[in-house]
Write an enzyme that holds these catalytic residues in place. Structure first.
Site, PDB file in Angstrom:
ATOM      1  CB  THR A 193      -0.907   0.005   1.245  1.00  0.00           C
ATOM      2  OG1 THR A 193      -1.692  -1.195   1.255  1.00  0.00           O
ATOM      3  CG2 THR A 193      -1.824   1.216   1.242  1.00  0.00           C
ATOM      4  CB  CYS A 217      23.742   3.821   2.299  1.00  0.00           C
ATOM      5  SG  CYS A 217      22.105   4.546   2.497  1.00  0.00           S
TER       6      CYS A 217
END
Length: 378
Positions: A235, A323
């Site tokens: 969703t 990251c």
């Protein structure tokens, strides 16, 4: 804390946060549901897509909302490569790309693809000669980031596209560090695919966007998904998307570089005055350098130790992409910088709220740490 890590993430803009909260309260339905509550959410999702597409001057049909830059890069590279594997199984990426593109490329090797990584020159620019020499009949996708996230160099996307256009090779660009800092509209029509992220532009975390030219014949990476026209599952994060689009609108209306150029000039001049000849700046030619990001190494000081020392003084800096924390930055490796110099690397990045007083405090801290280190060696 005096914060100098805006290239890693930014605080959420107050207006963007207000939009996020409002949408959470008033448009909480699932846009894929067929009842009125879902329909209301779907209408807002469509408006958000159209509004962002209009800002970028691309067709809304090719714009997909994602959970952020990493997912967008995964979807981009793998989707394009798998869609063209009938032509060939050779892809090219920049050696200094975000870790998400390196991991996507590594994943593709398990499917029989070969990957060429193009190094950067000593000025942090993609080596165009090696890029051209690396293209073969098997090459189907090239991925080069628009702005390097560790030293801020701006890559020549027009020139790169000119190498590829007659060879029918897709060009993807990670535009995450460029978006909101420079006007990317002249480049969105040059590339076939690009990636954006919300939290780099004062929007909510956990949301981004991927654009794939709808004229391209490509198929979703994983078939049978029911959201975002089949390009991803799950969703959609409608509050995050609305907050992202709000932040993007604010950035579009406030893009300016003079503030950052002044801060950069002041920082470098003050650092040279306090510790002359004791540091190395990694940057590109003036026309190809984003002023917001400064990559440097202070001689003899390991970057991670320096970062921790600054943190003790209430100053936040980084040693490169969040990251890829803990390892030598991809940019330093790609530029051929020695291991020792690469371990000295730190990144300073400015934001809207950075001012001269903040910069002065940073310079004082760096020079003080350097001075104490030199004293300890004598």
């Amino acid at each position: 804390m005096n914060y100098f890590d805006y290239a890693a993430t930014t605080p959420v803009d107050r207006e963007s946060l207000h939009v996020y909260q409002t949408v959470s309260e008033e448009f909480w339905g699932n846009p894929s549901s067929l009842h009125d509550i879902g329909g209301k959410a779907k209408q807002l999702l469509t408006k958000c897509r159209e509004r962002l597409a209009d800002m970028l001057e691309v067709p809304a049909k090719g714009l997909y909302f994602t959970s952020g830059g990493t997912e967008g890069n995964h979807l981009a590279l793998v989707t394009l490569a798998l869609s063209r594997q009938g032509k060939g199984k050779h892809i090219i990426i920049g050696g200094a790309e975000h870790s998400s593109l390196h991991s996507s490329a590594d994943f593709l090797t398990q499917w029989g693809f070969t990957v060429t990584k193009i190094p950067l020159t000593s000025q942090g620019m993609i080596d165009m000669d090696i890029l051209e020499q690396s293209i073969s009949e098997e090459t189907t996708v090239v991925s080069i980031g628009h702005v390097n996230g560790e030293i801020g160099t701006i890559q020549p996307l027009h020139a790169i596209k000119n190498l590829l256009v007659s060879r029918n090779i897709f060009l993807h660009s990670d535009m995450i560090q460029a978006f909101g800092k420079i006007d990317i509209r002249e480049f969105t029509s040059v590339v076939d695919c690009f990636t954006l992220s919300s939290h780099k532009i004062y929007g909510p975390k956990g949301v981004g966007a991927l654009y794939i030219n709808p004229a391209l014949d490509v198929s979703p990476m994983i078939p049978g998904q029911t959201h975002e026209d089949g390009f991803r599952g799950g969703t959609v994060n409608l509050p995050g998307i609305a907050g992202f689009v709000s932040a993007a609108s604010i950035c579009r209306d406030t893009i300016e570089t003079l503030h950052y150029t002044r801060l950069r000039t002041h920082f470098l001049s003050q650092l040279e005055e306090r510790i002359p000849g004791s540091f190395t700046i990694y940057e590109g030619p003036e026309h190809a350098q984003l002023p917001h990001v400064i990559g440097l190494g202070i001689h003899g000081l390991e970057g991670q130790w320096l970062m921790l020392e600054c943190n003790r003084r209430g100053i936040g800096i980084s040693t490169g992409s969040a990251c890829g924390a803990g390892s030598m930055p991809n940019t330093m490796k790609s530029m051929g910088v020695s291991h020792r110099a690469g371990k000295e690397f730190i990144r300073i990045s400015f934001g809207r709220d950075t001012d001269v007083d903040h910069v002065n405090s940073l310079v004082v801290a760096l020079s003080d740490i350097h001075g104490k280190h030199v004293t300890s060696l004598t």
